[in-house]
Design an enzyme around this catalytic site. Structure first.
Site, PDB file in Angstrom:
ATOM      1  N   ASN A   1       0.788  -1.241   0.000  1.00  0.00           N
ATOM      2  CA  ASN A   1       0.000   0.000   0.000  1.00  0.00           C
ATOM      3  C   ASN A   1       0.821   1.293   0.000  1.00  0.00           C
ATOM      4  O   ASN A   1       0.300   2.337  -0.371  1.00  0.00           O
ATOM      5  CB  ASN A   1      -1.010  -0.020   1.155  1.00  0.00           C
ATOM      6  CG  ASN A   1      -0.353   0.084   2.492  1.00  0.00           C
ATOM      7  OD1 ASN A   1       0.713  -0.476   2.700  1.00  0.00           O
ATOM      8  ND2 ASN A   1      -0.979   0.795   3.407  1.00  0.00           N
TER       9      ASN A   1
ATOM     10  N   GLU B   1       5.156  -3.558  11.933  1.00  0.00           N
ATOM     11  CA  GLU B   1       4.137  -2.512  11.785  1.00  0.00           C
ATOM     12  C   GLU B   1       2.949  -3.166  11.106  1.00  0.00           C
ATOM     13  O   GLU B   1       3.086  -3.711  10.007  1.00  0.00           O
ATOM     14  CB  GLU B   1       4.663  -1.350  10.938  1.00  0.00           C
ATOM     15  CG  GLU B   1       5.641  -0.449  11.654  1.00  0.00           C
ATOM     16  CD  GLU B   1       5.058   0.232  12.880  1.00  0.00           C
ATOM     17  OE1 GLU B   1       3.820   0.318  13.005  1.00  0.00           O
ATOM     18  OE2 GLU B   1       5.846   0.664  13.737  1.00  0.00           O
TER      19      GLU B   1
ATOM     20  N   CYS C   1      -2.787   2.131   6.561  1.00  0.00           N
ATOM     21  CA  CYS C   1      -2.842   1.588   7.919  1.00  0.00           C
ATOM     22  C   CYS C   1      -3.315   2.665   8.889  1.00  0.00           C
ATOM     23  O   CYS C   1      -3.844   2.344   9.950  1.00  0.00           O
ATOM     24  CB  CYS C   1      -1.481   1.056   8.322  1.00  0.00           C
ATOM     25  SG  CYS C   1      -0.173   2.224   7.972  1.00  0.00           S
TER      26      CYS C   1
ATOM     27  N   GLU D   1       9.681   3.322  13.765  1.00  0.00           N
ATOM     28  CA  GLU D   1      10.364   3.582  12.505  1.00  0.00           C
ATOM     29  C   GLU D   1      10.510   5.093  12.336  1.00  0.00           C
ATOM     30  O   GLU D   1       9.775   5.871  12.928  1.00  0.00           O
ATOM     31  CB  GLU D   1       9.566   3.007  11.345  1.00  0.00           C
ATOM     32  CG  GLU D   1       9.372   1.504  11.466  1.00  0.00           C
ATOM     33  CD  GLU D   1       9.156   0.829  10.134  1.00  0.00           C
ATOM     34  OE1 GLU D   1      10.131   0.658   9.390  1.00  0.00           O
ATOM     35  OE2 GLU D   1       8.009   0.454   9.842  1.00  0.00           O
TER      36      GLU D   1
END
Ligand code: NAD
Length: 479
Positions: free
Chosen positions: A149, A247, A281, A460
């Site tokens: 994505n 993640e 997300c 991250e």
């Protein structure tokens, strides 16, 4: 048609098996044929990364800086072309694709700078005459497994810090979107990255991904994807004692309070629920709205949705592109049926398949109302242009509903009250909190990540990325 090979030890390495990269806006359009690597390809890439590690980990920081800076410059210079490739293979609109390519450039630029700011600490010991130095060292070979994505931003936000801190890399991008990852490999090779420092092995998770997870020569794995795959990655990494970072999904809440600016709230919710086809997300799929503004909010959302164009991602005037593929479209349609059927929610707008000029996976964004937080559409990640409105009495109930989820990535609130905004920032159980902003859309130089089922391990991006891509050494010296 163009054929794209894996990059192993600095060589473009063809594979006997290949996969077609299909445009979701027009399934007759094949972007190219991409290598589908074997376990042996992954093992060769890991061996190359292992061989390259000693020299790369000791490479002069200015040389590292120059390579990352050159990569950033090429990404910026080609952002329109890369954005077009991204829109063509993933289905984001062209503007979103170009924005994401620019984001990848910003990340390489940031970590180019970080190469020159690597620092440690020097402390006195409690023992006389002893000095203590605390330094950070690279992990070694890092495996990266990425989703479809954000096909250029996510590879960039893993790769740039890994290289900055002196690691070597084997990356397996998502099968649906190998094009952007291939383009990054090509750019880094041209930027002067030595052979074997970055290896790209495209292919199946069950083959290439498994080989990365099983290898004793991979020191750490950075994964982004679904919760189910993430749990598997965690188990496999634990077996071989690898460091790992996950993640994963979200079921992000966006609260709208009675005192919100209606235009701001509708703009933020429309963006974060439906733009990028809801395939983020950080998308807000639960719109938690207090009763005083509820009806006005729903009416305004439907008005905006009526004026929203779903069409070919690269066409002028398109606001929302197609769903990424048939499988995701089937999932979206399944949840729309669950919402209408077993959940008993009201489908207030959209949710139907759309035909456009080309064969593509077009879906009218779906807005459910009269929903409760225990419905399946409000508990399970759908990952499409499907959002629910949950009516609540007041801020306290809104906060409690927002936090009542297995996920904790991003959370938003639209309010003009400093009291509620401050309370929400302090009490939201999410890793990222947005006030009067969409839940999606983050900066490249600050930490990204969540809590609960959404994330595991260090954050991250930004300087916090050092937590994952380095290991700390404490050295004692008696002078
Ligand atoms: P996915 O879990 O299906 O796949 C992710 C990656 O894992 C792919 O490269 C896939 O090939 C690989 N994989 C699959 N099986 C594997 C195995 N057995 N071993 C090793 N690798 C394997 O996820 P997806 O459909 O590509 O992406 C969508 C998901 O990603 C959503 O849940 C979304 O929320 C999540 N996501 C999270 C973030 C975040 O930062 N939290 C960002 C983007 C996407």
């Amino acid at each position: 048609m163009d054929t794209f090979s894996n990059l192993i030890g600095g060589e473009w390495t063809p594979s006997s098996d290949v996969t077609e990269n299909i445009n979701p806006s027009n399934t007759d359009d094949v972007i190219g044929t991409y290598a589908r690597g074997s376990a042996a390809d992954a093992e060769a890439a890991i061996a190359a990364a292992k061989t390259a590690f000693p020299a790369w980990s000791r490479t002069n920081v200015m040389a590292r800086h120059n390579i990352l800076k050159a990569a950033a410059a090429e990404i910026f210079a080609r952002s329109k072309e890369l954005g077009d490739l991204l829109a063509r293979e993933e289905g984001k609109t062209l503007a979103e694709g170009i924005g994401e390519a620019g984001r990848a450039g910003q990340i390489f630029e940031f970590f180019a700078g970080e190469c020159l700011r690597l620092a440690g600490e020097k402390l006195p010991s409690i023992r006389p005459g002893v000095d203590i130095e605390i330094t950070r060292e690279p992990m070694g070979v890092v495996g990266m497994i990425t989703p479809w994505n954000f096909p250029i931003a996510i590879p960039a936000w893993k790769l740039a810090p890994a290289l900055c801190y002196g690691n070597t890399v084997v990356m397996k991008p998502a099968e649906l979107t190998p094009g952007c990852a291939w383009a990054l490999a090509d750019i880094l090779k041209r930027a002067g990255l030595p052979d074997g420092v970055f290896n790209l092995v495209m292919g199946k998770g069950s083959v290439v991904g498994e080989a990365i997870l099983s290898s004793p020569d991979v020191a750490a794995v950075s994964f982004t994807g679904s919760v189910g795959t993430g749990k598997h990655v965690a188990m496999k990494c634990t077996e071989t004692m690898k460091k790992f970072q996950l993640e994963m999904g979200g079921k992000n809440p966006a609260i709208v309070l009675d005192d919100a600016d209606l235009d701001v709230a509708v703009g933020a919710c429309l963006n974060s629920a439906f733009f990028s086809t809801g395939q983020r997300c950080t998308a807000s799929s639960r719109l938690i709205v207090t009763e005083g503004i509820h009806d006005k909010f729903v009416a305004a959302m439907i008005e905006k949705l009526k004026a929203t164009t779903v069409d070919d991602a690269r066409k002028d005037g398109t606001h929302i592109g197609p769903v990424v593929d048939q499988k995701q479209l089937d999932t979206d349609m399944k949840y729309i049926e669950i919402g209408r059927g077993e959940d008993g929610a009201k489908l207030a707008w959209g949710g139907e398949r759309l035909n456009r000029g080309t064969p593509g996976f077009y879906l009218q964004p779906a807005l459910f109302t009269e929903t409760t937080n225990d419905m399946r559409i409000n508990r399970e990640e759908i990952f499409g242009p499907v959002a629910s409105v949950i009516r609540v009495k007041d801020y306290d109930e809104a906060l409690s509903v927002a936090n009542d989820t297995a996920f904790g990535l991003s959370a938003g609130i639209c309010t003009t009250s400093l009291k509620y905004a401050s309370h929400f920032k302090a009490n939201s159980q999410a890793g990222m909190v947005m006030v009067n902003l969409p839940t999606a859309g983050v900066d490249p130089h600050v930490p990204f990540g969540g809590r609960k089922g959404s994330s595991y391990g260090p954050r991250e991006q930004g300087r916090y990325a050092a937590e994952f891509y380095t290991t700390v050494k404490t050295a004692y010296t008696m002078a």
